[in-house]
Enzyme design. Structure first.
Site, mmCIF file in Angstrom:
data_model
loop_
_atom_site.group_PDB
_atom_site.id
_atom_site.type_symbol
_atom_site.label_atom_id
_atom_site.label_comp_id
_atom_site.label_asym_id
_atom_site.label_seq_id
_atom_site.Cartn_x
_atom_site.Cartn_y
_atom_site.Cartn_z
ATOM 1 N N HIS A 152 -12.309 -12.039 15.017
ATOM 2 C CA HIS A 152 -12.187 -12.791 13.768
ATOM 3 C C HIS A 152 -10.714 -13.095 13.501
ATOM 4 O O HIS A 152 -9.858 -12.882 14.384
ATOM 5 C CB HIS A 152 -12.817 -12.028 12.598
ATOM 6 C CG HIS A 152 -12.388 -10.586 12.516
ATOM 7 N ND1 HIS A 152 -11.090 -10.204 12.225
ATOM 8 C CD2 HIS A 152 -13.084 -9.432 12.705
ATOM 9 C CE1 HIS A 152 -11.011 -8.896 12.207
ATOM 10 N NE2 HIS A 152 -12.198 -8.400 12.507
ATOM 11 N N HIS A 195 -7.965 -10.643 14.382
ATOM 12 C CA HIS A 195 -7.578 -10.554 15.787
ATOM 13 C C HIS A 195 -6.615 -11.681 16.171
ATOM 14 O O HIS A 195 -5.735 -11.492 17.027
ATOM 15 C CB HIS A 195 -8.820 -10.599 16.681
ATOM 16 C CG HIS A 195 -9.713 -9.409 16.527
ATOM 17 N ND1 HIS A 195 -10.868 -9.439 15.772
ATOM 18 C CD2 HIS A 195 -9.616 -8.150 17.014
ATOM 19 C CE1 HIS A 195 -11.448 -8.258 15.816
ATOM 20 N NE2 HIS A 195 -10.713 -7.449 16.568
ATOM 21 N N GLY A 217 -3.885 -3.466 14.040
ATOM 22 C CA GLY A 217 -3.911 -3.827 12.636
ATOM 23 C C GLY A 217 -3.731 -2.601 11.769
ATOM 24 O O GLY A 217 -4.113 -1.487 12.142
ATOM 25 N N GLU A 218 -3.165 -2.805 10.594
ATOM 26 C CA GLU A 218 -2.904 -1.690 9.683
ATOM 27 C C GLU A 218 -4.128 -1.319 8.850
ATOM 28 O O GLU A 218 -4.046 -0.406 8.025
ATOM 29 C CB GLU A 218 -1.725 -2.035 8.774
ATOM 30 C CG GLU A 218 -0.413 -2.170 9.543
ATOM 31 C CD GLU A 218 0.747 -2.621 8.680
ATOM 32 O OE1 GLU A 218 0.531 -2.841 7.464
ATOM 33 O OE2 GLU A 218 1.864 -2.760 9.216
ATOM 34 N N ARG A 219 -5.249 -1.989 9.055
ATOM 35 C CA ARG A 219 -6.457 -1.672 8.288
ATOM 36 C C ARG A 219 -6.951 -0.263 8.579
ATOM 37 O O ARG A 219 -7.593 0.365 7.742
ATOM 38 C CB ARG A 219 -7.567 -2.689 8.583
ATOM 39 C CG ARG A 219 -8.800 -2.524 7.705
ATOM 40 C CD ARG A 219 -9.778 -3.661 7.927
ATOM 41 N NE ARG A 219 -10.388 -3.613 9.244
ATOM 42 C CZ ARG A 219 -11.514 -2.973 9.519
ATOM 43 N NH1 ARG A 219 -12.154 -2.320 8.578
ATOM 44 N NH2 ARG A 219 -12.019 -2.996 10.735
ATOM 45 N N ASP A 220 -6.668 0.232 9.787
ATOM 46 C CA ASP A 220 -7.102 1.585 10.160
ATOM 47 C C ASP A 220 -5.860 2.418 10.481
ATOM 48 O O ASP A 220 -5.530 2.637 11.644
ATOM 49 C CB ASP A 220 -8.045 1.521 11.361
ATOM 50 C CG ASP A 220 -8.697 2.863 11.663
ATOM 51 O OD1 ASP A 220 -8.286 3.873 11.066
ATOM 52 O OD2 ASP A 220 -9.620 2.908 12.501
ATOM 53 N N VAL A 252 -5.325 -8.523 7.234
ATOM 54 C CA VAL A 252 -5.698 -9.874 6.816
ATOM 55 C C VAL A 252 -6.812 -9.755 5.777
ATOM 56 O O VAL A 252 -7.830 -9.088 6.021
ATOM 57 C CB VAL A 252 -6.174 -10.714 8.017
ATOM 58 C CG1 VAL A 252 -6.617 -12.102 7.564
ATOM 59 C CG2 VAL A 252 -5.067 -10.821 9.057
ATOM 60 N N SER A 299 -13.388 -8.735 8.284
ATOM 61 C CA SER A 299 -14.081 -7.941 9.297
ATOM 62 C C SER A 299 -15.444 -8.560 9.580
ATOM 63 O O SER A 299 -15.945 -9.382 8.809
ATOM 64 C CB SER A 299 -14.267 -6.483 8.841
ATOM 65 O OG SER A 299 -15.263 -6.393 7.842
ATOM 66 N N THR A 300 -16.036 -8.121 10.673
ATOM 67 C CA THR A 300 -17.370 -8.598 11.040
ATOM 68 C C THR A 300 -18.381 -8.247 9.963
ATOM 69 O O THR A 300 -19.285 -9.036 9.642
ATOM 70 C CB THR A 300 -17.795 -7.958 12.375
ATOM 71 O OG1 THR A 300 -16.818 -8.262 13.375
ATOM 72 C CG2 THR A 300 -19.147 -8.481 12.819
#
Length: 281
Positions: free
Chosen positions: A34, A37, A148-151, A177, A186-187
């Site tokens: 997505h 990425h 990514g900083e999401r995790d 994002v 996210s998916t």
């Protein structure tokens, strides 16, 4: 799209022979790519000359075979997207290629920290993630890996693995994002109905509340975030924690300085994680 270890090694040898000294970046994914990425690829272009993207739905990251089978797979769309971005190498192996003995493979363990937060909800997750990440580092030998900083727990544990196992790999990160509703792209977001999206949008709102009250201390910070979620029955909160970015351990009341607020919750059966940098007063 390359599917075997031998093909991957041969392609990387060609690249290194044609461009000695070229920096190689690795982006490891589980597919269903997505916009987040895309930002990873752009970041990789900033820090390296060649981009390698792996697409591997890692069975070690899932609790059950049913969860693994249910994960959405969009290989044709993923390949077209990466081709449009000019990615030099796409490595998309079958499970048997990277894990010939299945779950009986030699594993890297995340230790006690791997059983906190995300690891408490999914005690198998980080060992599986680090195991495959170590295999990819060994195969690709990247100069830099991009995340990514999401995790942030993943990033922390990968950095620690790099240090502990002496991988010669740098880490580059990309800000999360977000959509117009504040949710990380996210998916899973695309699977929600409108009313569930409205509920899920309370998760980043809770983090905003935590940040706004961080100067009052940890307890007030967490209480404000919890208040933002109250009254929404569609949200099932799993954890809400404030941690020290240097250790990823919970901060004590009375602590001051930079910290991370972490949240995980399920909405309509779909699980979401998010985080925010805060400054404790």
């Amino acid at each position: 799209m390359i599917s075997t270890v031998d093909e991957l090694r041969a392609r990387l040898a060609e690249i290194r022979a044609a461009a000695p000294g070229a920096r190689i970046a690795l982006i490891s994914t589980i597919g269903s790519l997505h916009d987040g990425h895309i930002d990873l690829v752009h970041r990789a272009r900033e820090v390296a000359d060649v981009v390698v993207v792996s697409i591997f739905v890692n069975p070690l990251r899932f609790a059950t075979p049913a969860e693994f089978a249910a994960y959405p797979r969009t290989p044709d769309d993923d390949e077209r997207l990466l081709e449009s971005l000019g990615v030099e190498v796409v490595f998309a192996p079958e499970s048997s290629e990277l894990l010939p003995d299945g779950s009986a493979t030699t594993k890297v363990t995340a230790g006690d920290l791997g059983l906190r937060y995300e690891g408490r909800a999914r005690p198998f997750y980080f060992d599986g993630l680090l195991t495959v990440e170590a295999k990819l580092f060994h195969l690709v030998q990247p100069d830099v890996a991009v995340y990514g900083e999401r995790d942030p727990q993943r990033v922390f544990l990968v950095r620690r693995m790099i240090r502990d196992l002496f991988f010669n790999v740098e880490v580059a990160t990309v800000e999360t994002v977000r959509g117009d509703d504040g949710l990380p792209v996210s998916t899973r977001v695309g699977l929600l109905e409108d009313r569930d999206l409205t509920a899920a949008a309370l998760l980043p709102a809770a983090l905003d509340a935590a940040a706004a009250n961080a100067d009052r201390g940890v307890d007030a910070c967490i209480a404000a975030a919890q208040s933002a979620l109250m009254g929404e029955p569609r949200i099932r909160l799993e954890y809400l924690s404030v941690v020290d970015p240097a250790t990823f351990l919970p901060v004590d009341e009375g602590s001051s300085g930079p910290a991370l607020a972490l949240i995980a919750a399920s909405v309509a059966g779909h699980r979401f994680i998010d985080n925010a940098e805060i400054y404790l007063g």
